[in-house]
Design a protein around this motif. Sequence first.
Motif, PDB file in Angstrom:
ATOM      1  N   LYS A  20       0.839  -1.202   0.000  1.00 19.77           N
ATOM      2  CA  LYS A  20       0.000   0.000   0.000  1.00 19.77           C
ATOM      3  C   LYS A  20       0.871   1.249   0.000  1.00 19.77           C
ATOM      4  CE  LYS A  20      -4.032  -1.955   2.351  1.00 19.77           C
ATOM      5  NZ  LYS A  20      -4.860  -1.885   3.572  1.00 19.77           N
ATOM      6  N   HIS A  21       1.972   1.190   0.749  1.00 13.69           N
ATOM      7  CA  HIS A  21       2.923   2.304   0.775  1.00 13.69           C
ATOM      8  C   HIS A  21       3.445   2.589  -0.630  1.00 13.69           C
ATOM      9  CE1 HIS A  21       6.381   4.689   2.393  1.00 13.69           C
ATOM     10  NE2 HIS A  21       6.924   4.253   1.261  1.00 13.69           N
ATOM     11  N   ILE A  22       3.834   1.498  -1.311  1.00 17.46           N
ATOM     12  CA  ILE A  22       4.365   1.652  -2.674  1.00 17.46           C
ATOM     13  C   ILE A  22       3.292   2.215  -3.600  1.00 17.46           C
ATOM     14  CG2 ILE A  22       5.258   0.373  -4.666  1.00 17.46           C
ATOM     15  CD1 ILE A  22       6.537  -1.583  -2.611  1.00 17.46           C
ATOM     16  N   GLU A  23       2.063   1.692  -3.444  1.00 19.47           N
ATOM     17  CA  GLU A  23       0.948   2.170  -4.274  1.00 19.47           C
ATOM     18  C   GLU A  23       0.631   3.642  -3.974  1.00 19.47           C
ATOM     19  OE1 GLU A  23      -3.781   1.171  -5.066  1.00 19.47           O
ATOM     20  OE2 GLU A  23      -2.553  -0.186  -3.849  1.00 19.47           O
ATOM     21  N   LEU A  24       0.697   3.988  -2.683  1.00 17.84           N
ATOM     22  CA  LEU A  24       0.436   5.372  -2.298  1.00 17.84           C
ATOM     23  C   LEU A  24       1.490   6.296  -2.878  1.00 17.84           C
ATOM     24  CD1 LEU A  24      -1.124   7.484  -0.758  1.00 17.84           C
ATOM     25  CD2 LEU A  24       0.158   6.884   1.305  1.00 17.84           C
ATOM     26  N   THR A  25       2.733   5.856  -2.908  1.00 20.03           N
ATOM     27  CA  THR A  25       3.798   6.669  -3.505  1.00 20.03           C
ATOM     28  C   THR A  25       3.484   6.948  -4.967  1.00 20.03           C
ATOM     29  OG1 THR A  25       5.441   5.727  -1.996  1.00 20.03           O
ATOM     30  CG2 THR A  25       6.266   6.775  -4.010  1.00 20.03           C
ATOM     31  N   THR A  26       2.999   5.929  -5.652  1.00 17.01           N
ATOM     32  CA  THR A  26       2.641   6.085  -7.069  1.00 17.01           C
ATOM     33  C   THR A  26       1.481   7.058  -7.243  1.00 17.01           C
ATOM     34  OG1 THR A  26       3.345   3.803  -7.448  1.00 17.01           O
ATOM     35  CG2 THR A  26       1.999   4.843  -9.176  1.00 17.01           C
ATOM     36  N   ASN A  27       0.496   7.055  -6.316  1.00 17.12           N
ATOM     37  CA  ASN A  27      -0.724   7.874  -6.447  1.00 17.12           C
ATOM     38  C   ASN A  27      -0.850   8.884  -5.307  1.00 17.12           C
ATOM     39  OD1 ASN A  27      -1.859   6.289  -8.729  1.00 17.12           O
ATOM     40  ND2 ASN A  27      -1.904   4.666  -7.200  1.00 17.12           N
ATOM     41  N   LEU A  28       0.292   9.399  -4.826  1.00 19.44           N
ATOM     42  CA  LEU A  28       0.257  10.255  -3.647  1.00 19.44           C
ATOM     43  C   LEU A  28      -0.599  11.508  -3.874  1.00 19.44           C
ATOM     44  CD1 LEU A  28       1.189  10.782  -0.789  1.00 19.44           C
ATOM     45  CD2 LEU A  28       3.225  11.922  -1.706  1.00 19.44           C
TER      46      LEU A  28
ATOM     47  N   LYS B 125      -5.572  14.441  -2.708  1.00 18.99           N
ATOM     48  CA  LYS B 125      -6.824  15.075  -3.132  1.00 18.99           C
ATOM     49  C   LYS B 125      -8.023  14.373  -2.500  1.00 18.99           C
ATOM     50  CE  LYS B 125      -9.524  16.372  -7.200  1.00 18.99           C
ATOM     51  NZ  LYS B 125     -10.774  15.879  -6.582  1.00 18.99           N
ATOM     52  N   VAL B 126      -7.968  13.033  -2.514  1.00 20.70           N
ATOM     53  CA  VAL B 126      -9.063  12.270  -1.898  1.00 20.70           C
ATOM     54  C   VAL B 126      -9.146  12.584  -0.406  1.00 20.70           C
ATOM     55  CG1 VAL B 126      -9.861   9.948  -1.313  1.00 20.70           C
ATOM     56  CG2 VAL B 126      -8.976  10.421  -3.610  1.00 20.70           C
ATOM     57  N   ALA B 127      -7.970  12.668   0.247  1.00 17.03           N
ATOM     58  CA  ALA B 127      -7.944  12.967   1.681  1.00 17.03           C
ATOM     59  C   ALA B 127      -8.540  14.349   1.957  1.00 17.03           C
ATOM     60  CB  ALA B 127      -6.511  12.891   2.203  1.00 17.03           C
ATOM     61  N   LYS B 128      -8.193  15.339   1.129  1.00 17.73           N
ATOM     62  CA  LYS B 128      -8.724  16.688   1.303  1.00 17.73           C
ATOM     63  C   LYS B 128     -10.232  16.716   1.076  1.00 17.73           C
ATOM     64  CE  LYS B 128      -4.421  19.070   0.087  1.00 17.73           C
ATOM     65  NZ  LYS B 128      -3.730  19.947  -0.873  1.00 17.73           N
ATOM     66  N   ASP B 129     -10.680  15.941   0.089  1.00 13.36           N
ATOM     67  CA  ASP B 129     -12.127  15.862  -0.156  1.00 13.36           C
ATOM     68  C   ASP B 129     -12.839  15.289   1.056  1.00 13.36           C
ATOM     69  OD1 ASP B 129     -11.803  16.923  -2.647  1.00 13.36           O
ATOM     70  OD2 ASP B 129     -11.891  15.001  -3.715  1.00 13.36           O
ATOM     71  N   HIS B 130     -12.267  14.233   1.636  1.00 14.59           N
ATOM     72  CA  HIS B 130     -12.872  13.625   2.827  1.00 14.59           C
ATOM     73  C   HIS B 130     -12.899  14.620   3.991  1.00 14.59           C
ATOM     74  CE1 HIS B 130     -13.723   9.580   1.566  1.00 14.59           C
ATOM     75  NE2 HIS B 130     -12.494   9.402   1.069  1.00 14.59           N
ATOM     76  N   LEU B 131     -11.792  15.334   4.171  1.00 12.98           N
ATOM     77  CA  LEU B 131     -11.731  16.304   5.261  1.00 12.98           C
ATOM     78  C   LEU B 131     -12.715  17.445   5.042  1.00 12.98           C
ATOM     79  CD1 LEU B 131      -7.851  16.456   5.753  1.00 12.98           C
ATOM     80  CD2 LEU B 131      -9.510  15.499   7.359  1.00 12.98           C
ATOM     81  N   ARG B 132     -12.839  17.895   3.786  1.00 13.01           N
ATOM     82  CA  ARG B 132     -13.780  18.991   3.495  1.00 13.01           C
ATOM     83  C   ARG B 132     -15.220  18.550   3.731  1.00 13.01           C
ATOM     84  NH1 ARG B 132     -12.968  19.377  -1.453  1.00 13.01           N
ATOM     85  NH2 ARG B 132     -14.942  18.553  -2.220  1.00 13.01           N
ATOM     86  N   LEU B 133     -15.568  17.383   3.238  1.00 11.43           N
ATOM     87  CA  LEU B 133     -16.930  16.886   3.439  1.00 11.43           C
ATOM     88  C   LEU B 133     -17.211  16.658   4.914  1.00 11.43           C
ATOM     89  CD1 LEU B 133     -17.287  14.378   0.462  1.00 11.43           C
ATOM     90  CD2 LEU B 133     -18.317  16.636   0.690  1.00 11.43           C
TER      91      LEU B 133
END
Length: 815
Positions: A428-436, A441-449
């Motif tokens: 998951k770490h490796i995948e997250l590095t690829t799509n950080l 953006k997804v994290a910010k969307d979750h925090l905003r909502l």
Amino acid sequence: MVKILKIKRIENFGIFRNFEWDNELAYLQNNKKEIYNFKKINIFYGRNYSGKTSLSKIIRSLETKNISSKYENPEFEICLEHNKTIKQSELDSFSYPIYVYNSDFVKENLKFIYDDSQDIESFSVTLGDDNQKVLNRIQALNDKLGTDKQDAETGIYLSIKEKQKNLNKATNVCSDKQKELDKLLLDRATKSEDSIRKQPEKYGDQNYTITKLKEKDIPKVLKTTYKSLDKNQRYSYEKLILQVEKEAPNKIPSFTINYQTIIKLVKEILNTQIGKSKKIEELVNNGHLNKWVEEGMHHHEKRNTCAFCSNSITNERLEALRNHFDEESTKLKKGIIKCIEYLEEEKASMTVNIDVNAFYENFHPELNELKTELSRLLQSQIQSSDMLISYLTKKQEQLFSVLEFSPPADYSEEIRKKLEQIENIRQKHIELTTNLNHQKKVAKDHLRLNNVYNFLKDINYINKLAEIEKLKATIPPLENQLELYIKEKDRILNEIKLEENKLKSEREACNRINEILQHDFGHNALSLEAKELDDSQNKIIKFEIKRNGIKAHNLSEGECSLIAFCYFLAKIQDDLEQDKNPIIWIDDPICSLDSNHIFFIFSLIQERICKNKKYKQLFISTHSLEFLKYLKQLQGIDKDSKIANKKIKEENRNSSYYLIERNDHISTIKRMPLYLSKFVTEFNFLFEKIYKCATVKSIDDSNYDLFYNFGNHARKFLEIYTFYKFPSPSYGTTQVLKSFWGDDLYVFMTDRVHNEYSHLCGVLERGELIIDAPEMKKSAIAIIKKVQEDINQYNALLESIDIEIPDDSLYPKEV
């Protein structure tokens, strides 16, 4: 009732530019600034092209609710009674009856005047026959309709007012609630310091708006499927958005020990029993002794004496010992040692070093938990290995015995699962590095909502929204009720109009116009006739002009003016007779008329409008001094004595007089001077010009015309003045001037100035020079001093041009 007080401001309307009424028409009364406003009768004088028609077009826009498109960005403001104003953009709000006669009125209603192939627009007037039933029906309808007088409404108008009031109240309450909610939403979206827009690093949108909040985010968080973030999720997302890119952590080692095989092997070893034939029983029964002897055998392989006690060792004893420690025993011992060594090696390998800091912070909580659990499992597995080693050590001591065995717990499968979970996190770490960036953006969307969700919860959004919807639901029924009353009002008004049409006739309108037109002092040869035009759908009636019974062509300008004004008077007659008290504005109605017809127009105004005083206000403009003289005799207008009497307060006067002046390409409105408003003679006008020339202190752009026109003014004044004294034609010019001046020098000097500057013929070189202002001023002063010899006449002349004796710098001191 509505009264026009003044045209407060005019900008970009015809020849008027930046006109301010209060600047141009202010005056002092008892040392207090006052404004010269409109009264019941208002008279305007101005030369052709001075702006009279432009003023009438401004007022006519109140009637037509329209301004000509030829004016570019026109602006005006009209002040009414009760502190009301009408601007060019508010024409529809003016509902009082008003009629304007000007060139636009003529063009729209009397097209025949400009194109003899056209006819004149028809109108109908009230008939005089007995129509009592119709009148009773109209009265009943009017009673039901009520009155729309402000603050005194009745009938349908009152119902409309009440329903409109209720509707406005409901609409305002709903609007206020919506504004209150929108303000909260706006603050959260953009305005407040902790708004979403001002925290783009956390919520991901520096262009966030209230529209995005209302149309996108709020619908999302209000879905039943939406789940808000718990503390750990929020912490994880907050850490993620701050995370910088990291390398992949080291590969997680696998756990390859087949612990069940080792347990099986240990069990076999513990159950192994060596044969007891040729064994030394004492050693078999004593493991420690057996071990001690075995170790001693290695030291006595080539000796026959005991190294410990020095006794000899017999061959039989050596043979017995060799038989006791045979190959089977040796093999078992080696197997035990090898197994123990294997277990020790595996124990040493049961340490997995997981560097949590090599992972993104959002994985740390789970990694720390797995790492702790893995450490516990490895420790437990080591303890199980120690138990196997202890079993094997005991077997070493009891080599010839079968030992009981209870297998320790095996944790290898759990260890493998934990390692696999850690490896999954690594992936998951490796995948997250690829799509950080995407994950951020997804994290910010979750925090905003989540922010929006909690905000809506804090402000009790659902209840507020429900309250607004409930308020909105009350508006349509009120609108429907109001619409019903408005429809009923319109129905009644239409029915009244239909009933009134039964009382009206276009032919009667023709008769009225002809009655005016064919008066003894009018134009007996001209008449109007109502003509019905062919139209399959509607009845269309137009008026046709006839001369001596035949359709007229090539009307003179005077005939056109006469017909147009008679048409206008007939058209407004119903409103005057029915006490509607209209406002009437008449712009220069005597164009191209001779003196008889000028007086006829004046008589029509007097008879048809002023006699019964059934108008609210009357405005008349003219370019003719002759017509202006007649207008001063209108019924209801202030008498001469009242005009000049300064003891009478301005607000108590019944009429106002205005002068429209054009300076180059700009016009203005001023208070008419007394010599025009009170006396209306050229004699007064000429005296004022000479007086100004005599008293001017310096010549500039504002007064140079006094000097350039002085020759004409002085010559004409002296001609009039001396004619009154010497009316006989036997007196020649020189003889008259000599009698007037009584001094030959004055005759020659002043005559030179007056004649040379009013007639350049014969003294052409004079026209090539600049006017000699001092010479003219001397001549003007000489004329004034001569007039002063009749001090009573001089005082009257001063009064006519509105000059107080104390303010006269030329007034004789000895008087």
